[in-house]
Design a protein around this motif. Structure first.
Motif, PDB file in Angstrom:
ATOM      1  N   MET A   1       0.841  -1.195   0.000  1.00  0.00           N
ATOM      2  CA  MET A   1       0.000   0.000   0.000  1.00  0.00           C
ATOM      3  C   MET A   1       0.880   1.250   0.000  1.00  0.00           C
ATOM      4  SD  MET A   1      -3.263   0.868   0.026  1.00  0.00           S
ATOM      5  CE  MET A   1      -4.131  -0.532   0.749  1.00  0.00           C
ATOM      6  N   ILE A   2       0.631   2.152  -0.926  1.00  0.00           N
ATOM      7  CA  ILE A   2       1.395   3.395  -1.037  1.00  0.00           C
ATOM      8  C   ILE A   2       0.680   4.487  -0.235  1.00  0.00           C
ATOM      9  CG2 ILE A   2       2.338   5.137  -2.592  1.00  0.00           C
ATOM     10  CD1 ILE A   2       2.272   3.021  -4.806  1.00  0.00           C
ATOM     11  N   LYS A   3       1.360   5.034   0.753  1.00  0.00           N
ATOM     12  CA  LYS A   3       0.773   6.074   1.603  1.00  0.00           C
ATOM     13  C   LYS A   3       1.011   7.454   0.978  1.00  0.00           C
ATOM     14  CE  LYS A   3       3.144   4.859   5.190  1.00  0.00           C
ATOM     15  NZ  LYS A   3       3.652   4.836   6.579  1.00  0.00           N
ATOM     16  N   ILE A   4      -0.065   8.231   0.860  1.00  0.00           N
ATOM     17  CA  ILE A   4      -0.002   9.505   0.143  1.00  0.00           C
ATOM     18  C   ILE A   4      -0.457  10.650   1.036  1.00  0.00           C
ATOM     19  CG2 ILE A   4      -0.847  10.785  -1.870  1.00  0.00           C
ATOM     20  CD1 ILE A   4      -1.520   7.958  -3.047  1.00  0.00           C
ATOM     21  N   LEU A   5       0.272  11.752   0.972  1.00  0.00           N
ATOM     22  CA  LEU A   5      -0.124  13.007   1.600  1.00  0.00           C
ATOM     23  C   LEU A   5      -0.476  13.992   0.495  1.00  0.00           C
ATOM     24  CD1 LEU A   5      -0.316  14.910   4.112  1.00  0.00           C
ATOM     25  CD2 LEU A   5       2.081  15.500   3.678  1.00  0.00           C
ATOM     26  N   ILE A   6      -1.676  14.571   0.553  1.00  0.00           N
ATOM     27  CA  ILE A   6      -2.110  15.550  -0.442  1.00  0.00           C
ATOM     28  C   ILE A   6      -1.910  16.957   0.120  1.00  0.00           C
ATOM     29  CG2 ILE A   6      -4.055  16.422  -1.787  1.00  0.00           C
ATOM     30  CD1 ILE A   6      -5.264  13.638  -1.718  1.00  0.00           C
ATOM     31  N   VAL A   7      -1.162  17.779  -0.612  1.00  0.00           N
ATOM     32  CA  VAL A   7      -0.878  19.147  -0.166  1.00  0.00           C
ATOM     33  C   VAL A   7      -1.411  20.126  -1.207  1.00  0.00           C
ATOM     34  CG1 VAL A   7       0.894  20.757   0.607  1.00  0.00           C
ATOM     35  CG2 VAL A   7       1.217  18.285   0.959  1.00  0.00           C
ATOM     36  N   ASP A   8      -2.432  20.876  -0.850  1.00  0.00           N
ATOM     37  CA  ASP A   8      -3.047  21.850  -1.761  1.00  0.00           C
ATOM     38  C   ASP A   8      -3.867  22.817  -0.922  1.00  0.00           C
ATOM     39  OD1 ASP A   8      -4.981  23.035  -3.786  1.00  0.00           O
ATOM     40  OD2 ASP A   8      -3.825  21.705  -5.085  1.00  0.00           O
ATOM     41  N   ASP A   9      -3.839  24.096  -1.270  1.00  0.00           N
ATOM     42  CA  ASP A   9      -4.596  25.070  -0.481  1.00  0.00           C
ATOM     43  C   ASP A   9      -6.074  25.087  -0.838  1.00  0.00           C
ATOM     44  OD1 ASP A   9      -4.128  26.169  -2.978  1.00  0.00           O
ATOM     45  OD2 ASP A   9      -4.017  28.222  -2.231  1.00  0.00           O
ATOM     46  N   GLY A  10      -6.467  24.327  -1.858  1.00  0.00           N
ATOM     47  CA  GLY A  10      -7.871  24.248  -2.229  1.00  0.00           C
ATOM     48  C   GLY A  10      -8.554  23.047  -1.592  1.00  0.00           C
ATOM     49  N   ASP A  26      -4.336   0.053  -4.291  1.00  0.00           N
ATOM     50  CA  ASP A  26      -2.984   0.082  -3.720  1.00  0.00           C
ATOM     51  C   ASP A  26      -2.582   1.460  -3.200  1.00  0.00           C
ATOM     52  OD1 ASP A  26      -3.020   1.055  -6.343  1.00  0.00           O
ATOM     53  OD2 ASP A  26      -0.914   0.551  -6.669  1.00  0.00           O
ATOM     54  N   LEU A  27      -3.508   2.425  -3.211  1.00  0.00           N
ATOM     55  CA  LEU A  27      -3.200   3.775  -2.764  1.00  0.00           C
ATOM     56  C   LEU A  27      -4.008   4.113  -1.516  1.00  0.00           C
ATOM     57  CD1 LEU A  27      -3.200   5.747  -6.150  1.00  0.00           C
ATOM     58  CD2 LEU A  27      -1.331   4.464  -5.083  1.00  0.00           C
ATOM     59  N   GLN A  28      -3.345   4.737  -0.541  1.00  0.00           N
ATOM     60  CA  GLN A  28      -4.005   5.125   0.706  1.00  0.00           C
ATOM     61  C   GLN A  28      -3.696   6.587   1.026  1.00  0.00           C
ATOM     62  OE1 GLN A  28      -2.544   3.105   4.182  1.00  0.00           O
ATOM     63  NE2 GLN A  28      -4.127   3.936   5.543  1.00  0.00           N
ATOM     64  N   ILE A  29      -4.705   7.413   1.152  1.00  0.00           N
ATOM     65  CA  ILE A  29      -4.515   8.804   1.529  1.00  0.00           C
ATOM     66  C   ILE A  29      -4.403   8.860   3.053  1.00  0.00           C
ATOM     67  CG2 ILE A  29      -5.371  11.160   1.341  1.00  0.00           C
ATOM     68  CD1 ILE A  29      -4.769   9.711  -1.336  1.00  0.00           C
ATOM     69  N   VAL A  30      -3.227   9.194   3.543  1.00  0.00           N
ATOM     70  CA  VAL A  30      -3.014   9.186   4.996  1.00  0.00           C
ATOM     71  C   VAL A  30      -3.183  10.565   5.619  1.00  0.00           C
ATOM     72  CG1 VAL A  30      -1.526   7.168   4.947  1.00  0.00           C
ATOM     73  CG2 VAL A  30      -0.507   9.448   4.702  1.00  0.00           C
ATOM     74  N   GLY A  31      -3.240  11.623   4.793  1.00  0.00           N
ATOM     75  CA  GLY A  31      -3.406  12.956   5.356  1.00  0.00           C
ATOM     76  C   GLY A  31      -3.477  14.035   4.302  1.00  0.00           C
ATOM     77  N   GLU A  32      -3.789  15.244   4.753  1.00  0.00           N
ATOM     78  CA  GLU A  32      -3.893  16.407   3.881  1.00  0.00           C
ATOM     79  C   GLU A  32      -3.202  17.591   4.552  1.00  0.00           C
ATOM     80  OE1 GLU A  32      -7.971  17.258   2.877  1.00  0.00           O
ATOM     81  OE2 GLU A  32      -8.538  15.152   3.076  1.00  0.00           O
ATOM     82  N   ALA A  33      -2.829  18.571   3.738  1.00  0.00           N
ATOM     83  CA  ALA A  33      -2.254  19.813   4.261  1.00  0.00           C
ATOM     84  C   ALA A  33      -2.594  20.932   3.294  1.00  0.00           C
ATOM     85  CB  ALA A  33      -0.746  19.685   4.425  1.00  0.00           C
ATOM     86  N   GLN A  34      -2.862  22.120   3.833  1.00  0.00           N
ATOM     87  CA  GLN A  34      -3.248  23.243   2.982  1.00  0.00           C
ATOM     88  C   GLN A  34      -2.109  24.202   2.664  1.00  0.00           C
ATOM     89  OE1 GLN A  34      -4.517  22.490   6.030  1.00  0.00           O
ATOM     90  NE2 GLN A  34      -5.279  24.328   7.088  1.00  0.00           N
ATOM     91  N   GLU A  45       4.934  13.455  10.941  1.00  0.00           N
ATOM     92  CA  GLU A  45       3.981  12.674  11.726  1.00  0.00           C
ATOM     93  C   GLU A  45       3.538  11.398  11.024  1.00  0.00           C
ATOM     94  OE1 GLU A  45      -0.705  13.091  13.154  1.00  0.00           O
ATOM     95  OE2 GLU A  45       0.361  14.799  12.273  1.00  0.00           O
ATOM     96  N   LEU A  46       3.251  11.503   9.714  1.00  0.00           N
ATOM     97  CA  LEU A  46       2.587  10.411   9.003  1.00  0.00           C
ATOM     98  C   LEU A  46       3.532   9.530   8.189  1.00  0.00           C
ATOM     99  CD1 LEU A  46      -0.453  12.503   7.745  1.00  0.00           C
ATOM    100  CD2 LEU A  46      -0.421  10.912   9.681  1.00  0.00           C
ATOM    101  N   GLN A  47       4.733  10.041   7.886  1.00  0.00           N
ATOM    102  CA  GLN A  47       5.716   9.291   7.108  1.00  0.00           C
ATOM    103  C   GLN A  47       5.111   8.714   5.814  1.00  0.00           C
ATOM    104  OE1 GLN A  47       9.174   8.845   7.915  1.00  0.00           O
ATOM    105  NE2 GLN A  47       8.607  10.533   9.267  1.00  0.00           N
ATOM    106  N   PRO A  48       4.592   9.577   4.951  1.00  0.00           N
ATOM    107  CA  PRO A  48       4.015   9.084   3.692  1.00  0.00           C
ATOM    108  C   PRO A  48       5.108   8.595   2.740  1.00  0.00           C
ATOM    109  CG  PRO A  48       4.135  11.465   3.654  1.00  0.00           C
ATOM    110  CD  PRO A  48       4.538  11.053   5.039  1.00  0.00           C
ATOM    111  N   ASP A  49       4.707   7.795   1.768  1.00  0.00           N
ATOM    112  CA  ASP A  49       5.637   7.369   0.726  1.00  0.00           C
ATOM    113  C   ASP A  49       5.754   8.433  -0.362  1.00  0.00           C
ATOM    114  OD1 ASP A  49       6.054   4.666   1.791  1.00  0.00           O
ATOM    115  OD2 ASP A  49       3.951   4.367   1.248  1.00  0.00           O
ATOM    116  N   VAL A  50       4.615   9.059  -0.679  1.00  0.00           N
ATOM    117  CA  VAL A  50       4.553  10.053  -1.753  1.00  0.00           C
ATOM    118  C   VAL A  50       3.783  11.272  -1.278  1.00  0.00           C
ATOM    119  CG1 VAL A  50       3.712  10.550  -4.085  1.00  0.00           C
ATOM    120  CG2 VAL A  50       4.658   8.291  -3.557  1.00  0.00           C
ATOM    121  N   VAL A  51       4.298  12.445  -1.592  1.00  0.00           N
ATOM    122  CA  VAL A  51       3.588  13.698  -1.330  1.00  0.00           C
ATOM    123  C   VAL A  51       3.134  14.273  -2.663  1.00  0.00           C
ATOM    124  CG1 VAL A  51       3.747  16.066  -0.471  1.00  0.00           C
ATOM    125  CG2 VAL A  51       4.888  14.209   0.764  1.00  0.00           C
ATOM    126  N   LEU A  52       1.837  14.493  -2.798  1.00  0.00           N
ATOM    127  CA  LEU A  52       1.281  15.143  -3.977  1.00  0.00           C
ATOM    128  C   LEU A  52       1.233  16.635  -3.660  1.00  0.00           C
ATOM    129  CD1 LEU A  52       0.261  14.090  -6.684  1.00  0.00           C
ATOM    130  CD2 LEU A  52      -2.037  14.036  -5.743  1.00  0.00           C
TER     131      LEU A  52
END
Length: 212
Positions: A1-10, A26-34, A45-52
């Motif tokens: 499972m690939i852990k993903i952090l989404i970073v966008d102000d929208g 195979d994709l898991q959204i573990v958190g968001e940030a604005q 904190e979350l140690q994601p594999d990929v940051v979008l």
């Protein structure tokens, strides 16, 4: 499972991306940030594999956040989201360690494919955008040939030019009639001699200084 952090102000963009990407098994959204500052805390904190990563955000933009994350958390791979007028910022993000970039209107299936690619350490560049990034390189000096290029062998220069046009190791091997293992060795030597992080930076340098 690939852990993903989404970073966008929208907020709507984050929610839309989350809804679409979570359809992939195979994709898991573990958190968001604005913004980038919150993204740094979330990565720790979350140690994601990929940051979008979005580029233009308040408080800390995506370029600065990319630089900080790549320095502090080198195991985290960053995939930048951009629009056509963000080329200068994208070039900087690539220089600071982002593994690739996509346009915000990219279909979710391709975003998922790119996430998988950068998670494996590969780069993923939006079609048609390489030339625009090169044309708007950050801190563009009066162009002179880097002396390190003179240290490359003729074969390494051939490999570098093929990297610049997007060829993978198998395609390079077929075109130059050498093994994939030999290609891998050449790529490693090229990156080491030019002090580059990955193939994306090699492609940008080659397209800037060499006749492709």
């Amino acid at each position: 499972m690939i852990k993903i952090l989404i970073v966008d102000d929208g907020h709507l963009i984050r929610q839309g991306l989350k809804a679409l990407l979570e359809l992939e098994p195979d994709l898991q959204i573990v958190g968001e940030a604005q913004n980038g500052q919150i993204a740094l805390d979330r990565v720790k904190e979350l140690q994601p594999d990929v940051v979008l990563m979005d580029i233009r955000m308040p408080i800390m933009d995506g370029v600065t956040a990319t630089k900080e994350i790549c320095q502090q958390f080198p195991h985290v791979n960053i995939l930048v989201l951009t629009t056509f007028d963000d080329d200068t910022y994208v070039a900087a993000a690539i220089r600071f360690g982002a593994k690739g970039y996509l346009l915000k209107d990219t279909p979710s299936e391709e975003i998922a494919t790119a996430i998988r690619a950068v998670n494996l350490g590969y780069t993923h560049l939006a079609p048609g955008m390489m030339a625009k990034v090169i044309a708007n390189r950050v801190d563009r000096p009066e162009i002179s040939l880097p002396p390190e290029l003179a240290e490359l062998t003729p074969r390494e220069l051939e490999v570098l030019k093929l990297i610049a046009v997007g060829a993978n190791n198998r395609e390079i091997a077929q075109q130059l009639y050498i093994s994939e293992g030999t290609v891998k060795n050449h790529v490693t030597n090229i990156l080491n001699r030019l002090n580059l992080r990955d193939r994306t930076q090699a492609a940008i340098l080659a397209r800037t200084y060499l006749v492709i």
